[in-house]
Each structure stands twice: as structure tokens, then as C-alpha cells.
Scaffold this motif. Structure first.
Motif, PDB file in Angstrom:
ATOM      1  N   GLY A   4       0.842  -1.270   0.123  1.00  0.00           N
ATOM      2  CA  GLY A   4       0.040  -0.010   0.006  1.00  0.00           C
ATOM      3  C   GLY A   4       0.746   1.139  -0.061  1.00  0.00           C
ATOM      4  N   ARG A   5       0.174   2.431  -0.137  1.00  0.00           N
ATOM      5  CA  ARG A   5       0.739   3.865  -0.194  1.00  0.00           C
ATOM      6  C   ARG A   5       0.698   4.288   1.196  1.00  0.00           C
ATOM      7  N   GLU A   6       1.837   4.664   1.555  1.00  0.00           N
ATOM      8  CA  GLU A   6       1.929   5.500   2.871  1.00  0.00           C
ATOM      9  C   GLU A   6       2.542   6.935   2.495  1.00  0.00           C
ATOM     10  N   LYS A   7       2.275   7.999   3.504  1.00  0.00           N
ATOM     11  CA  LYS A   7       2.741   9.201   3.520  1.00  0.00           C
ATOM     12  C   LYS A   7       4.372   9.236   3.295  1.00  0.00           C
ATOM     13  N   SER A   8       4.786  10.462   2.670  1.00  0.00           N
ATOM     14  CA  SER A   8       6.094  10.559   2.732  1.00  0.00           C
ATOM     15  C   SER A   8       6.553  12.204   2.624  1.00  0.00           C
ATOM     16  N   ASP A   9       7.641  12.691   3.237  1.00  0.00           N
ATOM     17  CA  ASP A   9       8.175  13.855   2.998  1.00  0.00           C
ATOM     18  C   ASP A   9       9.430  13.786   2.286  1.00  0.00           C
ATOM     19  N   SER A  10       9.874  12.934   1.790  1.00  0.00           N
ATOM     20  CA  SER A  10      11.424  12.653   1.657  1.00  0.00           C
ATOM     21  C   SER A  10      11.792  12.136   0.186  1.00  0.00           C
ATOM     22  N   ASP A 208       7.051   3.081   4.546  1.00  0.00           N
ATOM     23  CA  ASP A 208       6.960   4.215   5.200  1.00  0.00           C
ATOM     24  C   ASP A 208       7.929   4.100   6.367  1.00  0.00           C
ATOM     25  N   ALA A 209       9.092   4.878   6.555  1.00  0.00           N
ATOM     26  CA  ALA A 209       9.932   4.835   7.498  1.00  0.00           C
ATOM     27  C   ALA A 209       9.975   6.325   8.253  1.00  0.00           C
ATOM     28  N   ASP A 210       9.974   6.451   9.416  1.00  0.00           N
ATOM     29  CA  ASP A 210       9.899   7.675  10.265  1.00  0.00           C
ATOM     30  C   ASP A 210      10.851   7.315  11.509  1.00  0.00           C
ATOM     31  N   LEU A 211      11.965   7.905  11.728  1.00  0.00           N
ATOM     32  CA  LEU A 211      13.042   7.677  12.738  1.00  0.00           C
ATOM     33  C   LEU A 211      12.555   8.370  13.985  1.00  0.00           C
ATOM     34  N   ALA A 212      12.195   7.580  14.696  1.00  0.00           N
ATOM     35  CA  ALA A 212      11.276   8.033  16.214  1.00  0.00           C
ATOM     36  C   ALA A 212      12.267   8.992  16.778  1.00  0.00           C
ATOM     37  N   SER A 213      12.095   9.980  17.069  1.00  0.00           N
ATOM     38  CA  SER A 213      12.875  11.219  18.171  1.00  0.00           C
ATOM     39  C   SER A 213      13.944  11.166  17.439  1.00  0.00           C
ATOM     40  N   PHE A 214      14.362  11.432  16.129  1.00  0.00           N
ATOM     41  CA  PHE A 214      15.304  11.436  15.652  1.00  0.00           C
ATOM     42  C   PHE A 214      16.405  12.677  16.022  1.00  0.00           C
ATOM     43  N   PHE A 215      15.748  13.686  15.909  1.00  0.00           N
ATOM     44  CA  PHE A 215      16.481  14.870  16.289  1.00  0.00           C
ATOM     45  C   PHE A 215      16.847  15.168  17.752  1.00  0.00           C
ATOM     46  N   ASP A 216      16.307  14.275  18.619  1.00  0.00           N
ATOM     47  CA  ASP A 216      16.440  14.349  19.925  1.00  0.00           C
ATOM     48  C   ASP A 216      17.390  13.371  20.386  1.00  0.00           C
ATOM     49  N   SER A 217      17.727  12.654  19.556  1.00  0.00           N
ATOM     50  CA  SER A 217      18.727  11.321  19.794  1.00  0.00           C
ATOM     51  C   SER A 217      19.891  11.044  19.120  1.00  0.00           C
ATOM     52  N   VAL A 218      20.041  11.901  18.229  1.00  0.00           N
ATOM     53  CA  VAL A 218      21.279  11.880  17.545  1.00  0.00           C
ATOM     54  C   VAL A 218      22.581  11.711  18.354  1.00  0.00           C
ATOM     55  N   TYR A 301      13.258  12.648   3.076  1.00  0.00           N
ATOM     56  CA  TYR A 301      13.190  14.005   3.301  1.00  0.00           C
ATOM     57  C   TYR A 301      13.597  14.067   4.811  1.00  0.00           C
ATOM     58  N   ALA A 302      14.632  14.672   5.311  1.00  0.00           N
ATOM     59  CA  ALA A 302      15.078  14.416   6.549  1.00  0.00           C
ATOM     60  C   ALA A 302      14.941  13.175   7.169  1.00  0.00           C
ATOM     61  N   ASP A 303      14.127  13.023   8.253  1.00  0.00           N
ATOM     62  CA  ASP A 303      14.167  11.704   8.901  1.00  0.00           C
ATOM     63  C   ASP A 303      12.950  10.890   8.447  1.00  0.00           C
ATOM     64  N   ASP A 304      12.543  11.313   7.537  1.00  0.00           N
ATOM     65  CA  ASP A 304      11.326  10.497   6.802  1.00  0.00           C
ATOM     66  C   ASP A 304      11.870   9.745   5.489  1.00  0.00           C
ATOM     67  N   SER A 305      11.796   8.519   5.381  1.00  0.00           N
ATOM     68  CA  SER A 305      11.768   7.984   3.832  1.00  0.00           C
ATOM     69  C   SER A 305      10.864   6.888   3.585  1.00  0.00           C
ATOM     70  N   VAL A 306      10.630   6.567   2.207  1.00  0.00           N
ATOM     71  CA  VAL A 306       9.666   5.879   1.634  1.00  0.00           C
ATOM     72  C   VAL A 306      10.383   5.043   0.535  1.00  0.00           C
ATOM     73  N   PRO A 307      10.952   3.987   0.752  1.00  0.00           N
ATOM     74  CA  PRO A 307      11.457   2.977  -0.236  1.00  0.00           C
ATOM     75  C   PRO A 307      10.339   2.386  -0.777  1.00  0.00           C
ATOM     76  N   ARG A 308      10.425   2.073  -1.932  1.00  0.00           N
ATOM     77  CA  ARG A 308       9.408   1.053  -2.910  1.00  0.00           C
ATOM     78  C   ARG A 308      10.338   0.247  -3.910  1.00  0.00           C
ATOM     79  N   THR A 309       9.579  -0.777  -4.222  1.00  0.00           N
ATOM     80  CA  THR A 309      10.199  -1.742  -4.891  1.00  0.00           C
ATOM     81  C   THR A 309       9.172  -1.981  -6.080  1.00  0.00           C
TER      82      THR A 309
END
Length: 310
Positions: A4-10, A208-218, A301-309
Motif C-alpha cells: 500500500g501507499r504511505e505518506k512521505s516527506d522525502s 514508510d519509515a520515520d526515525l522516532a525522535s531522531f533530532f532528540d537522539s542523534v 526528506y530529513a528523517d522520513d523515507s519511503v522505499p519502494r520496490t
């Protein structure tokens, strides 16, 4: 992977091709004039030509392009009074003040040139001191609160100037599939790539992948190590460490920063892209080239990514 299709900013675009013709076909997924072309190469997008942009930065850019492993040991001298003035002029005029309580209008009222000259002197003498960021929360769509770090005005000025210098290097390094917080790129470019990738090919999987709390945990240590791949100027590295370690003011208490880079800080988007370039983008590029089967399109897009095959 998920159907299915998920949201993306990246935006990343990738394919494991069998020949050159297939490479060119896959590259059409990249949107618009600035991004189309060889997705395997680093972005050749340059910071826009602006008054005060020195020929010295052009030489930095050219060296970064031609010598991929070059470490730049002398960069801080590019942070001139003119560049600090340029940075000040490009800050948001109505932004909330940091812990210093100084607004954009306050700083520019009396003796702006003297203030910028003094700031320049302190930066180059090592007397400049970063101030804690003021934490503020804004509501998210899911009801949670997103923490933002509001820097003091002079910290914003110096960070914006240094970002301009570092962009001369990193815009030659970053891969074509990265769209977040880069000169001349926007969410719309990333969404273009996502749309073309989905509508132009048969899609088997979308993740759809979003790195949880990315900016807080680098991780600070790893981030500085990654920056050191290209930056050898100890004064610049010291500035970055100051901003990472300066701490957060919340409810009248300053808390030391052990990890993360504050969302809202001018330098944070660039540092986030540097970190993700080394831990995600290069890995994704190598994986798709050596292991992927068929077409793989990734949008980051930043900490959001959407790989597709396909």
C-alpha cells in the motif's frame, strides 16, 4: 515491507540497473530540472548566486567536487562580516526570541555594523559563547507535542553563516535522492519523485519509515566523526560541539545536552543531513547497487523515507 501507499516527506531514487539505458530510464523518477539526471552522482545543485558570495567559496565547492576525500582544514575565515550581515538579513523577522530575549528588530536597531564586527571578532578569537536554546512546544496532528529549540539571535546568525560555508562542501557530497532542507529543493520536489515513482511503475511494496525522535537522539560523538570526514578546521568543529552541548532552557532550568540537535536550530537540518548521509543514504545506495533486484525507489526528506520496490 508494507503493502500500500504511505505518506512521505522525502526523496531518494534508486535502481539496480542492468545497463546504461536502464539507468537513464530509472533516473527519470527524479523530479524537475535541478534533480533529474544521474541519481548515482552527488547533487550538483549549488547555492544560489547572491551578493557577497565569495569566489573563495566557489573554490571550496570546486575542491569538494573534485576531491571527494579532501578534509578542509581552513574554513572559518570564510565567515566574514559580510556573510554575518547576509545571515542576519535572512533570518525570520518575526521569530520568537531565544534566552537572550533579543528579537531581529532589536538587534538591528542601533549599531548593527558594530555588533556584527564584534561578533565576527569573538567568533575568530574563540571568545564567542553559545547560549542554551529555549525549549518551546507546538502541537502535532496526533495530539502530542513537538519540542522546538529557539536559539539566541547571535547563535542564529553564526549558524546561518556557517551553514552557507558548509553547504559549499556538502551540496557536492549529498546524493540526489535527499531532498530535505537543501538549497533549491523542497517538499514538492520530494513529492514529485514519490508521485512519479508510484504512478510510473508497477509497485510491489511501499515502506514508510520515520526515525522516532531522531533530532532528540542523534549521537553527538558519531555526528562529529561524520563531520570530520570533510571538515578538519578545529575552530569549526569547536563551534559545532558548542551548539550541540550548550543545553536546553526549560521551566527556568538549563539541562545539559547529552544527545540530539534541537529542532528549530538553524544548523540542525544540515547536521541531520550529514548524519543521515553516512548512516542511511550511502548504505541505501550501496545496497541497491549490489543487492537489490528490480527497481528500488527511495524517497527521503530529513528523517522520513519511503522505499519502494517494483
Amino acid at each position: 515491507m508494507m503493502h500500500g501507499r504511505e505518506k512521505s516527506d522525502s526523496s531518494i531514487v534508486a535502481r539496480k540497473p542492468a545497463n546504461k539505458a536502464e539507468i537513464e530510464a530509472a533516473e527519470l523518477v527524479e523530479p524537475r530540472g535541478e534533480a533529474k539526471g544521474n541519481t548515482e552522482r552527488q547533487s550538483m545543485l549549488r547555492t544560489p548566486s547572491r551578493a557577497g558570495m565569495s569566489q573563495a567559496l566557489d573554490r571550496v565547492r570546486q575542491t569538494a567536487r573534485e576531491k571527494r576525500k579532501e578534509r578542509f582544514t581552513a574554513l572559518l575565515h570564510h565567515v566574514t562580516v559580510d556573510l554575518l550581515r547576509w545571515s542576519y538579513e535572512r533570518l525570520a523577522r518575526q521569530a520568537a526570541p531565544g534566552v537572550d530575549g533579543v528579537t531581529w528588530q532589536d538587534y538591528g536597531k542601533d549599531g548593527l555594523e558594530h555588533k556584527l564586527a564584534d561578533l565576527h571578532d569573538r567568533v575568530h578569537r574563540g571568545a564567542y559563547r553559545a547560549q542554551p536554546v529555549r525549549r518551546q512546544y507546538i502541537p502535532k496532528s496526533d495530539g502530542r507535542q513537538r519540542p522546538l529549540g529557539i536559539a539566541a539571535l547571535e547563535d542564529k546568525i553564526v549558524q546561518r553563516a556557517l551553514v552557507e560555508v558548509l553547504n559549499a562542501i556538502y551540496e557536492e557530497d549529498f546524493l540526489g535522492f535527499s531532498y530535505g532542507f537543501r538549497p533549491g529543493r523542497s517538499q514538492h520536489d520530494g513529492l514529485d519523485a514519490l508521485s512519479v515513482g508510484i504512478t510510473g511503475h508497477k509497485v510491489s511494496y511501499i515502506l514508510d519509515a520515520d526515525l522516532a525522535s531522531f533530532f532528540d537522539s542523534v549521537d553527538h560523538d558519531w555526528l562529529v566523526r561524520f563531520v570530520e570526514h570533510r571538515v578538519g578546521d578545529r575552530r569549526v568543529l569547536r563551534l559545532i560541539r558548542k551548539w550541540l552541548k550548550t543545553g536546553v532552557l526549560e521551566a527556568g532550568t538549563v539541562t545539559k545536552s547529552e544527545a540530539g540537535t534541537p529542532q528549530g536550530a538553524v544548523i540542525s537540518p544540515l547536521l541531520a543531513n550529514v548524519y543521515l548521509h553516512y548512516v542511511f543514504d550511502l548504505w541505501a545506495h550501496q545496497w541497491r547497487k549490489c543487492h537489490a533486484r528490480g527497481t528500488v525507489v527511495v524517497v527521503r526528506y530529513a528523517d522520513d523515507s519511503v522505499p519502494r520496490t517494483h
